[in-house]
Design an enzyme around this catalytic site. Structure first.
Site, PDB file in Angstrom:
ATOM      1  N   ALA C  45      -1.630  -5.626  -5.460  1.00  0.00           N
ATOM      2  CA  ALA C  45      -0.170  -5.687  -5.494  1.00  0.00           C
ATOM      3  C   ALA C  45       0.212  -5.778  -6.952  1.00  0.00           C
ATOM      4  O   ALA C  45      -0.330  -6.621  -7.681  1.00  0.00           O
ATOM      5  CB  ALA C  45       0.339  -6.898  -4.719  1.00  0.00           C
ATOM      6  N   GLU C  46       1.138  -4.933  -7.408  1.00  0.00           N
ATOM      7  CA  GLU C  46       1.368  -4.837  -8.854  1.00  0.00           C
ATOM      8  C   GLU C  46       1.986  -6.105  -9.421  1.00  0.00           C
ATOM      9  O   GLU C  46       1.992  -6.309 -10.623  1.00  0.00           O
ATOM     10  CB  GLU C  46       2.199  -3.605  -9.211  1.00  0.00           C
ATOM     11  CG  GLU C  46       3.634  -3.647  -8.756  1.00  0.00           C
ATOM     12  CD  GLU C  46       3.828  -2.862  -7.472  1.00  0.00           C
ATOM     13  OE1 GLU C  46       2.879  -2.836  -6.648  1.00  0.00           O
ATOM     14  OE2 GLU C  46       4.925  -2.294  -7.288  1.00  0.00           O
ATOM     15  N   ASN C  47       2.490  -6.986  -8.564  1.00  0.00           N
ATOM     16  CA  ASN C  47       3.011  -8.253  -9.069  1.00  0.00           C
ATOM     17  C   ASN C  47       1.901  -9.215  -9.472  1.00  0.00           C
ATOM     18  O   ASN C  47       2.177 -10.232 -10.103  1.00  0.00           O
ATOM     19  CB  ASN C  47       3.941  -8.916  -8.051  1.00  0.00           C
ATOM     20  CG  ASN C  47       3.280  -9.141  -6.704  1.00  0.00           C
ATOM     21  OD1 ASN C  47       2.530  -8.292  -6.242  1.00  0.00           O
ATOM     22  ND2 ASN C  47       3.534 -10.274  -6.086  1.00  0.00           N
ATOM     23  N   SER C  87      -1.966  -6.018 -14.921  1.00  0.00           N
ATOM     24  CA  SER C  87      -1.702  -5.231 -13.720  1.00  0.00           C
ATOM     25  C   SER C  87      -1.348  -3.790 -14.097  1.00  0.00           C
ATOM     26  O   SER C  87      -1.898  -2.832 -13.543  1.00  0.00           O
ATOM     27  CB  SER C  87      -0.552  -5.876 -12.937  1.00  0.00           C
ATOM     28  OG  SER C  87      -0.327  -5.200 -11.738  1.00  0.00           O
TER      29      SER C  87
END
Lengths: 217, 217, 217, 217
Positions: C45-47, C87
């Site tokens: 998840a890019e977060n 990320s």
């Protein structure tokens, strides 16, 4: 007191409470010995630790914890590990309050040369160019002369480390501050006369009023 | 899930003339078993990208002594007299890069950036032949990305997903070069079961690591 | 099976063992439900997490662990926390094996528009531009048409997300591969004829030999 | 050693029209008590630099709802309809930046870089008005550094040196904005005695942090 200890004791007075300080290898690293405990100073070693402590007792060295010269150190309470990108981000980003570096030459513009003697010594600049470019305050700690040659010169003959003017020069003879007007003689070492300093300095020194004796820690 | 290789098998993957990024700062955090295996294999003509070349008998210094190195990109080689001597004799060519610039160039290579703009090196020899870009009235050097055929990592803990953690000043270049090697080989002090390294302690996500070295016997 | 599930089941077949996969918010996030356990796939998840797991049981949610849509998730064994710089370094640096994104339009050049409808919807590009620029493989998962309008068009009329040609388009009607020659129809959905696909597609489709039915997980 | 401020006292430091970087991704990892104190103080005309504006009633969304925000630099505002409405009405101006570019611009600002070169945004609206630099035959956008008057951090653990650690997906922008705020204020889930956070777990060294918020009662 030998010349190196004198320089280290004088530089130690420049260290401000609660600041982050980087000390170069060699003479500059001696400064740490004279900074009072309780000043809340953190020392950074650019290889990756903030909160560098003294050498550990024999047998308690750890190969994962060294200073930039490869010597064993300890970490003080509140220390932090950082990788090289963070280490130099702190340096270049102005988060380092002060660095103390050795020098080969400083000139009347306050420019430092400390990384190369063409044809003789080409060790590489390591972190010196980033430190001089980015640290909030740059102090050069060096002998006033080497082999009878003044290291404080009208114009650098050795390769420049960075365009930034250094903030202070501390030698075994004097404390000198580079300014817009040139090199201002701020203090003389104990037992050293102004004439002796002028004679030992190839660069022109500006002398304004009384020049007090160095205060040491 | 990654398998783990014997050092000799890992060294077999490295061909003549390969480029290697190697972690470590004066050999602290360097993958010593991997380096020994490369020396044992004797593959030459290597390009080494690293902070320094340590000293004879330690870390990258072993590759230099063995005559396997053709080109070095580093920030400092001054503490290894063999590197100095081989550079002067022409056996090794050397590109010296400021330490903060070197780590950013590697990071840029690993993170898909076309480069970074830095003030470090402006007005010095480091500026020669470089693009200069002006941003908000200030000049900066364009420093280009670096990648390598292999990144050889020294870690503290690994798991079989390839996750890595590092200890104290043994971080240095390791977490950054892990991004920039086309093949990444990690040697860890210990390998622990998957799930043992807390997610917040992972500094190099396993996705970046291609091979682990088996535990030291 | 509804259209979204069909798309998610087909996209799940594209997921390769041991790969690192980013799933966009909405339809793409459904793909995770159909990827077989034991394939060793890690979801990013890019977060900030690699190794995203299923939604936790009620009462076991943690506000420090969410997906990019803000929904509660778990972390699988071997998960790693990463900050936003890492990320997107992984994304832009090509370390992400595959991303699945929604689309507003794809054109005959394989260009994607998915972040803005001028004058109507200006949510911002979030991570979409980096994902399409950097991921090793970009798959667009979307309905073939919206409000009766084909989303597969000769030339984008909505703002471009990135210059990079996407690798595959999976809709409720078809699987289409953008190539140098144009959009090649690779598969049809169960019960959908080629004529129906052509009629529903504003762009020109290239049909080479037999077009098989979609295989679903 | 840093003291810890009550939220109201910290908010007092922030003047009308200040620029604030605020950590958090859809409010996960945002400093909620600090934000509440700013809302209570009611100081307006703020510039917010953050990944997103969360949603009404959460994190940065509370500043938007309170009408305190004049300008936003973010990657995504689509999940907060109030931000959208205020942008359309002209109450708020908005610069939308790809997420990976935004975090690198902040990092560059904090680490003394003049900017970074990225392929993200090439050929899109994001390219408009930007310098383009060619490196090794490839075009890249020059993305300029960002700094802010304040960085407001949401952390997991803090100590009184100011060292911070983060948890899972609550890292996001926090460790990076800590580099780029002229004044850095950190709100942590807990404050622990100095020496309790292991050096390897520190993600933001205390030198970057100017003030802590006192523990929540």
């Amino acid at each position: 007191m030998d010349a190196k200890e004198l320089i280290a004791r004088r530089v130690a007075r420049e260290v401000r409470p609660g600041s982050l300080v980087n000390l170069g290898i060699g003479l500059p690293s001696m400064v740490a010995n004279f900074v009072p405990a309780g000043l809340g100073v953190f020392f950074q070693a650019e290889n990756g630790v903030i909160g560098l402590g003294a050498r550990p007792p024999e047998g308690m060295e750890d190969r994962h914890l060294t200073d930039a010269g490869g010597g064993f150190v300890t970490a003080v309470p509140g220390a932090a590990s950082i990788d090289s990108a963070m280490s130099f981000g702190l340096i270049r980003g102005g988060h380092l309050d002060m660095t103390v570096l050795g020098g080969l030459q400083v000139d009347e513009a306050g420019h430092l040369a400390n990384w190369k003697v063409p044809g003789k010594m080409v060790p590489g600049m390591g972190g010196a160019m980033d430190l001089v470019t980015g640290a909030a305050r740059v102090i050069v700690a060096m002998q006033h002369a080497a082999k009878g040659q003044s290291k404080i010169v009208p114009k650098l003959t050795l390769p420049l480390t960075a365009l930034r003017r250094v903030d202070l020069i501390v030698t075994d003879l004097a404390v000198i501050e580079p300014t817009d007007a040139g090199l201002v003689l701020r203090e003389h070492a104990p037992g050293v006369t102004l004439d002796e300093i002028i004679a030992a300095t190839e660069a022109t020194l500006i002398i304004q009023g009384d020049v007090p004796e160095m205060m040491l820690i | 899930m990654k398998g783990a290789l014997k050092p000799a098998a890992a060294a077999e993957m490295i061909p003549e003339g390969a480029s290697l990024m190697i972690g470590g700062f004066m050999a602290v955090g360097s993958p010593e078993r991997m380096i020994d295996a490369i020396v044992a294999r004797g593959v030459g003509g290597l390009t080494i990208i690293a902070n320094d070349t340590a000293m004879p008998g330690k870390g990258i210094g072993k590759l230099v002594s063995a005559g396997l190195v053709r080109h070095i990109i580093a920030s400092h080689i001054g503490l290894n007299p063999e590197t100095q001597a081989k550079m002067i004799s022409g056996e090794i060519t050397c590109e010296l890069v400021p330490q903060g610039t070197l780590i950013e160039r590697i990071r840029a290579g690993g993170m898909g950036l076309g480069g970074v703009l830095t003030p470090t090196g402006l007005g010095t020899e480091v500026e020669d032949g470089k693009q200069v870009v002006t941003v908000e009235g200030k000049r900066f050097l364009v420093e280009t990305p670096l990648k390598a055929d292999f990144a050889l990592i020294g870690a503290w803990q690994a798991d079989y997903v390839g996750n890595l953690s590092y200890m104290l000043t043994a971080h240095n270049f390791n977490p950054i070069i892990a991004l920039a090697g086309r093949t990444v080989i990690a040697e860890a002090d210990s390998i622990v079961p998957v799930g043992v390294i807390p997610p917040d302690a992972v500094k190099t996500p396993g996705v970046l690591v291609d091979h682990l070295l088996i535990r030291a016997s």
